[in-house]
Write a protein that holds these residues in place. Structure first.
Motif, PDB file in Angstrom:
ATOM      1  N   SER A  42      -9.044   1.796  -2.261  1.00 30.33           N
ATOM      2  CA  SER A  42      -8.741   2.497  -1.025  1.00 30.33           C
ATOM      3  C   SER A  42      -9.682   2.054   0.101  1.00 30.33           C
ATOM      4  CB  SER A  42      -8.896   3.990  -1.321  1.00 30.33           C
ATOM      5  OG  SER A  42      -8.828   4.752  -0.188  1.00 30.33           O
TER       6      SER A  42
ATOM      7  N   SER B 265       0.843  -1.188   0.000  1.00 30.39           N
ATOM      8  CA  SER B 265       0.000   0.000   0.000  1.00 30.39           C
ATOM      9  C   SER B 265       0.881   1.243   0.000  1.00 30.39           C
ATOM     10  CB  SER B 265      -0.872   0.025   1.250  1.00 30.39           C
ATOM     11  OG  SER B 265      -2.066  -0.673   1.037  1.00 30.39           O
TER      12      SER B 265
ATOM     13  N   ILE C 248      -9.999   7.030  -7.345  1.00 28.41           N
ATOM     14  CA  ILE C 248      -9.847   6.419  -6.018  1.00 28.41           C
ATOM     15  C   ILE C 248     -11.144   5.668  -5.744  1.00 28.41           C
ATOM     16  CG2 ILE C 248      -9.362   6.856  -3.566  1.00 28.41           C
ATOM     17  CD1 ILE C 248      -7.176   7.955  -5.508  1.00 28.41           C
TER      18      ILE C 248
ATOM     19  N   SER D 152      -3.161   0.509  -7.624  1.00 26.88           N
ATOM     20  CA  SER D 152      -2.341   0.579  -6.404  1.00 26.88           C
ATOM     21  C   SER D 152      -3.298   0.463  -5.228  1.00 26.88           C
ATOM     22  CB  SER D 152      -1.526   1.866  -6.345  1.00 26.88           C
ATOM     23  OG  SER D 152      -2.380   2.967  -6.253  1.00 26.88           O
ATOM     24  N   CYS D 153      -2.760   0.146  -4.076  1.00 26.02           N
ATOM     25  CA  CYS D 153      -3.634  -0.043  -2.915  1.00 26.02           C
ATOM     26  C   CYS D 153      -3.478   1.093  -1.910  1.00 26.02           C
ATOM     27  CB  CYS D 153      -3.319  -1.366  -2.223  1.00 26.02           C
ATOM     28  SG  CYS D 153      -3.899  -2.779  -3.143  1.00 26.02           S
ATOM     29  N   GLY D 154      -4.599   1.553  -1.408  1.00 25.54           N
ATOM     30  CA  GLY D 154      -4.609   2.533  -0.323  1.00 25.54           C
ATOM     31  C   GLY D 154      -5.233   1.842   0.888  1.00 25.54           C
TER      32      GLY D 154
ATOM     33  N   SER E 291      -6.792   3.524  -7.542  1.00 27.72           N
ATOM     34  CA  SER E 291      -6.359   3.174  -6.192  1.00 27.72           C
ATOM     35  C   SER E 291      -7.540   2.519  -5.475  1.00 27.72           C
ATOM     36  CB  SER E 291      -5.915   4.431  -5.431  1.00 27.72           C
ATOM     37  OG  SER E 291      -5.715   4.110  -4.083  1.00 27.72           O
TER      38      SER E 291
END
Ligand SMILES: O=C(O)CCC(=O)C1=CC=C[C@@H](O)[C@@H]1C(=O)O
Ligand SMILES: [Mg+2]
Length: 337
Positions: A269, A116, A240, A295-297, A267
């Motif tokens: 999230s 993350s 997001i 991508s990871c939040g 993201s």
């Protein structure tokens, strides 16, 4: 992912209540929370297998309360079979949980290893300390807009001075006026912004600012508006996705397709869910990463005192106890039979 799967009548459903205290209180859009509260839904299917989902509206962000969401899921469970074609307008937290059950989203341990982007929040001193403790990664998400613009400018500059390769994802949660955002951008090195989430509450003002300062935008709160239809603009870089605030898989898939079409990054999230909710988000992120740049939040467990689902702390559970086992130690607040 498939839509509209209809499942036979389940054998039994249960709702468990959880409460996870924060290390220090966190303010969500003006609401100070000392703990995160939610419910875990456990459904046993006709083969005797268990599926889980989490319902935890985030105060300040969700329009529904936990009480309203709980009442809605109980109403749905009282009228089986469960399906995603329900006539009632579901709350996002309920729609997402229902789809997790209908699509058998597993509790995976993926989130423990999923990388993350670190989330930095707090006062300037503590943010800089957090960044140094993380060994100065090249990508971070920084909360801004919660103190004076002058302090945010100082923080941004101090942080970027610590690493020449740093790219910062800023998140202002729509808290600035146009003038405040303008002041911020005019006084920082905008090239160090990877993208900024929602500087003001007006999308057209944000586009205007992005063009003026040549910064890239990410959409977060905007995507949570039920009627929002994406219209591409060249300054949009990322979406997001907070699945538990957006809702149904249908809506989430719409955004994944949109991201693919316009080459946006995504993201996935967290909304400060429990480890169970986070593990399902990590699973979904790994599925969607086959289609788009993800991508990871999900770096939010660190804000909890302990991230174990456990009603009584004397029950000797630790983070090696599988999450589905932890659920059994929670208070059961409703059962179907
Ligand atoms: O996106 C992340 O990296 C973590 C989650 C996160 O930053 C947020 C979750 C929920 C509410 C806000 O505090 C914040 C956000 O707005 O993105
Ligand atoms: Mg945000």
């Amino acid at each position: 992912m498939q839509q509209g799967i209809n499942k036979p009548i389940f054998q039994q459903a249960k709702l468990f209540r959880y409460q996870l205290p924060f290390k220090i209180p966190i303010v969500f859009k003006g609401i100070k929370l000392t703990a995160r509260e939610g419910v875990i839904l456990q459904v046993q299917n006709d083969k005797g297998e268990f599926n889980f989902a989490e319902i935890a509206p985030l105060p300040g962000f969700s329009k529904e309360t936990l009480q309203q969401a709980t009442a809605q899921i109980i109403a749905l469970l009282n009228t089986p079979p469960l399906n995603s074609q329900s006539d009632i307008l579901l709350y996002p937290s309920v729609a997402f949980a229902l789809d997790c059950i209908l699509h058998n989203i597993p509790i995976s341990e993926l989130f423990k290893t999923a990388e993350s982007i670190p989330l930095l929040q707090g006062d300037n001193h503590s943010v800089l300390k957090q960044y140094l403790q993380l060994n100065k990664p090249n990508s971070v998400k920084l909360k801004i807009g919660r103190q004076s613009v002058a302090k945010d400018i100082t923080l941004f500059s101090a942080l970027s001075a610590l690493n020449n390769n740093l790219l910062i994802r800023c998140d202002a949660n729509q808290s600035w006026t146009f003038a405040q955002a303008d002041l911020f951008f005019a006084n920082i090195n905008t090239q160090l912004i990877d993208y900024i989430e929602e500087p003001t509450a007006s999308l057209s003002d944000n586009i205007n600012l992005a063009e003026r300062y040549e910064v890239q935008l990410a959409l977060d709160e905007t995507l949570q508006q039920k009627q929002f239809q994406y219209q591409h603009h060249r300054c949009f870089k990322a979406l997001i996705l907070k699945p538990t605030l957006i809702g149904s898989f249908e809506r989430l898939n719409y955004f994944i397709k949109t991201a693919k079409k316009f080459h946006l990054s995504v993201s996935i999230s967290s909304s400060f869910e429990s480890p169970l909710g986070l593990s399902q988000l990590a699973f979904l992120a790994s599925q969607w990463s086959k289609e788009v740049d993800i991508s990871c939040g999900l770096d939010t467990l660190k804000f909890f005192e302990s991230a174990i689902l456990n009603k009584n702390s004397d029950k000797k559970l630790d983070n090696k106890t599988p999450i589905n086992q932890q659920v059994k130690h929670l208070e059961c607040l409703w059962t179907s039979n």
